[in-house]
Design an enzyme around this catalytic site. Sequence first.
Site, short mmCIF file in Angstrom:
data_model
loop_
_atom_site.label_atom_id
_atom_site.label_comp_id
_atom_site.label_asym_id
_atom_site.label_seq_id
_atom_site.Cartn_x
_atom_site.Cartn_y
_atom_site.Cartn_z
N GLU A 171 0.84 -1.20 0.00
CA GLU A 171 0.00 0.00 0.00
C GLU A 171 0.88 1.25 0.00
O GLU A 171 2.05 1.20 0.32
CB GLU A 171 -0.93 0.00 1.22
N TYR A 172 0.26 2.36 -0.39
CA TYR A 172 0.94 3.67 -0.40
C TYR A 172 2.21 3.65 -1.25
O TYR A 172 3.26 4.15 -0.85
CB TYR A 172 1.24 4.13 1.03
N THR A 235 -12.02 -3.46 -0.92
CA THR A 235 -13.25 -2.69 -0.83
C THR A 235 -13.77 -2.63 0.61
O THR A 235 -14.83 -3.19 0.94
CB THR A 235 -14.30 -3.28 -1.78
N TRP A 359 -10.88 -9.78 4.87
CA TRP A 359 -9.98 -9.18 5.83
C TRP A 359 -10.78 -8.98 7.11
O TRP A 359 -11.68 -8.15 7.16
CB TRP A 359 -9.42 -7.84 5.35
#
Length: 376
Positions: A171-172, A235, A359
């Site tokens: 991520e990022y 999502t 998750w």
Amino acid sequence: MDIYVVSLGDNIDRIAADYGVSADSIIYNNQLVYPYELVVGQALLILFPDEEDFSSKPQIRAGGYAYTYISPWVLEQTLPFLTELFIFSYGFTSEGELLSPPLDDYWMIQSSLSQNVRPILTLTPLDASGQFNNNLITSVINNASYKQNLISQLLSTIQAKNFSGVDVDFEYIKAEDRDAFTAFVNDLAETLRPYGYTTSVALAPKTSANQPGLLYEGKDYAALGAAADSVLLMTYEWGYKYGPNMAVAPLNMVRRVVEYAVTEIPPEKIHLGIPNYGYDWPLPFERGVTVAATIGNVEAVRIAVNHNAVIQFDETAMSPYFRYINNGMEHEVWFEDVRSVLAKFNLIKEYGLSGADYWQIMRWWRANWLLLNEQF
């Protein structure tokens, strides 16, 4: 099956009698706690006796992320409903040295294989101290030697531990690293594929190709979808720990992500991310000050019962929520129930997606897994 929403004056015996099922089955499937109190607005999964055969796995790819400290009992209960277990998480150094999880994962791998579940090595930019560091991504994917070192160690670890593939959960990613990241995923997949191992990649929930923001700019949906064997749409986390009180995975927002994703990636490669948790916010919300508590979906209903709260259902977000007062402070809770999950399952069917990944699976949520099995 049916989903029954509790009304004022309802009790388990009356609902069971109306459906012609046993009270025990409703109690068991919905994880109700003695004395089996109900709360108005609570959604109950009702399964009829001839539908309660779960000897085979759902006819859909179903994955769950789990830390190495998961309860063995929870894992044992969940594995029959999964096709893939994403073990969280392996990290790496700036030179591409692979770092193992702090606790041994061998038992999880063996448990998965015994249940015909594919154990997947999850790779995240965790440093030696266990902290996320996107500078690690920059260092490795832009240096041919470091990148090859990491890919080689991933392959050898998969072979030594009997994993079935790698899930790249970065991520990022910096915008300037976008193409280098795609190249890393492609090189990893090309290395693993001849051995029969798969490569998947987690994607931030974009709604357009040029969506601004550090979370989005480093992810090229089309290129990553072509490089990897499958992708996970992350999502969830619209409502999050430090954010304002709202649904964790509002269906209207999830739909926008799916609508964009299928224009860039074949639907048969796409897995929809589903949250197995909710949040409890103290009110009023103040950015930078308010911190929500992470709670399980079964726990959320218990909170409503204990405070005699009425559970509402947002028809736009397709998510349940309620408010309650504790020690003079008002709280707002958003979580998932069988209605909100069914709406996500219907979205999977509508767009022909190939899987659902959770998750995470650290909390046991029986009704969800029964519903998954029944729907697919």
